[in-house]
Design an enzyme around this catalytic site. Structure first.
Site: not given
Length: 522
Positions: A384, A458
């Site tokens: 992570d 995005c």
């Protein structure tokens, strides 16, 4: 009501009568009526894939095993149905499930192109199609049996958005309903005949709110986007509804395939010659592919190039080329899966004697990153990215350049992933933006003093862009200043705004709607 044989000719005129020949969409230019399914002259392939039931494999004359009977629906339409149904039934992604279906059905060339057009076109136009089908059926589409509903969507798309003649679109869809939802053929026939009575402009003029009374609602119905997404686009574009309209139109167009020629491994001009493509407008590594299956290209198979939107190339290259004082050999991609940006950064790092650490929390995506960066100076960590400082392989104050390509709603790539516009909800934003802030804070801690951090999404949603960057920089616990990202994008590139962040747009730049913020750690 008598014989009903309306159709559309190649020039868009109405033609009727027994001589009317069904037609494929203009880009595929194929007949769409009484022909054998491709992939098998006897129609036995659907039986193998579990789609045709008892229609294949028996002799109708005596019920004896014998020559298979031609199935009721041709394979391209059935393949499109399978893909659309998988998206709605299984939360599948069309770009993953459709290629597998095409391979299984043995569809190539124009048949594959027709199935692809039906699949993606139906998913893009889903909101408007459902509004029209609700009116035509006299009931909400949610009350229609799911297999029949998806078949009707495909039929309505053919009627309203292709040059397939109406009689061919109706008859083929009724045959499909007979296969997937037997007992509903009369209903399907009646609904589609009603849909065929008007073109899409007449339907939307009838069903959409007026622009004056409800501009967001009007745009949502007319251009097939959820209202909350239209509103988010309007906010990001400063309320300019003319620009919003152009963006929505672009979202509904089929996007070109963009390739990235990996620097040091392949010259973009050579790649363009190799694939019959054209150099990109802005990225120094971009090539536009005219058509075909990019997975078949030798340059992709041997790792000299990869598929990547030009906007993604631009933001990764901006981080790699932004001026930096001091050491410049330790790069970090904090959210690397599936590996497109890591592949480009790794190739750039190889040219400059740097090494990239690519972090990915998902095991599957970490393996994709390993595949995408094979042979490059890239070390993949399955962990992570928020563990900076706690993981000895991710020390604080260590990296010269750090990329955070943060998980987001993906609203900037709706033209490539049309199902996302119907799958995403406003309720997705709070957990995503919290994760984005945590990742960007970790990236700022990972950067050395004077190092650079690039934050990328995005999505043009202001909560995922400006709000996230501002809040993360404030909470990171380390000083950071914005760098004007416009200065590291190609000179003369239009529509970049006032800075210091940059928002790319499909309708302005021909790219996905990528957002970039560059920060320098103090």
């Amino acid at each position: 009501m008598g014989a009903w044989r309306p159709g559309r000719g190649r020039g868009g005129t109405r033609v009727t009568g027994p001589t009317a020949r069904p037609d494929r969409p203009a880009d595929t230019d194929r007949r769409g009526d009484d022909r054998r399914p491709s992939g098998g002259t006897r129609g036995d392939r659907p039986a193998r894939t579990g789609g045709w039931g008892d229609r294949a494999g028996s002799d109708r004359r005596g019920g004896r095993p014998g020559r298979p009977v031609r199935p009721a629906v041709d394979l391209p339409r059935y393949a499109a149905y399978q893909a659309v149904a998988a998206v709605h039934r299984d939360d599948a992604y069309a770009n993953l499930v459709l290629p597998a279906i095409l391979r299984e059905q043995g569809l190539t060339g124009r048949d594959a192109a027709f199935a692809t057009e039906l699949t993606y076109g139906t998913l893009r136009q889903l909101g408007t199609l459902d509004t029209i089908l609700t009116a035509a059926a006299g009931r909400d589409v949610a009350r229609i049996d799911p297999p029949v509903r998806d078949a009707l969507r495909l039929g309505a798309y053919q009627l309203l958005h292709t040059r397939v003649p109406a009689h061919a679109a109706v008859s083929s869809t009724v045959d499909l309903v007979r296969t997937v939802g037997e007992g509903a053929t009369g209903f399907a026939n009646a609904v589609l005949r009603e849909v065929a009575g008007q073109d899409v402009d007449a339907w939307t003029a009838k069903l959409a709110p007026t622009m004056a009374a409800d501009p967001i609602g009007h745009l949502a119905v007319t251009y097939s986007h959820p209202q909350w997404i239209v509103r988010a686009f309007a906010d990001a574009l400063g309320g300019d509804l003319g620009e919003v309209t152009r963006l929505l139109i672009e979202d509904n167009e089929r996007p070109p395939v963009h390739l990235c020629a990996r620097p040091g491994l392949l010259d973009p001009a050579e790649l363009a010659d190799e694939v019959g493509g054209a150099p990109g407008a802005f990225s120094p590594y971009a090539v536009y592919l005219p058509g075909g299956a990019p997975g078949d290209l030798p340059a992709l198979a041997d790792g000299r190039a990869h598929v990547q939107d030009e906007g993604s190339q631009l933001v990764a290259n901006a981080l790699a080329t932004a001026p930096l004082d001091g050491h410049d050999g330790r790069w970090l991609d904090l959210c690397a899966g599936p590996g497109g940006k890591a592949g480009l950064l790794g190739a750039l790092a190889a040219q400059r004697g740097a090494r990239l650490t690519a972090v990915e929390v998902s095991e599957h995506r970490a393996r994709l990153v390993e595949q995408a960066t094979r042979g490059l100076p890239v070390a993949v960590l399955h962990t992570d990215g928020r563990t900076v400082g706690a993981d000895p392989k991710l020390p604080e104050g260590h990296f010269d350049r750090v990329l955070v390509d943060a998980p987001c709603t993906g609203l900037g790539s709706l033209r490539r992933r049309p199902e996302s516009r119907w799958r995403r909800q406003p309720s997705d934003l709070p957990p995503l933006t919290r994760l984005q802030r945590e990742l960007l804070s970790a990236a700022l801690r990972a950067a050395r003093p004077g190092g650079l951090v690039g934050y990328v999404t995005c999505s043009p949603h202001t909560v995922e862009t400006h709000v996230t960057v501002t809040e993360a920089a404030r909470r990171a616990g380390v000083p950071a200043d914005f760098v004007d990202a416009r200065t590291v994008l190609p000179p003369g590139m239009p529509g970049l705004g006032d800075g210091p962040t940059v928002q790319l747009w499909p309708h302005r730049h021909g790219t996905d709607a990528m957002f970039l913020a560059l920060l320098r750690r103090g």
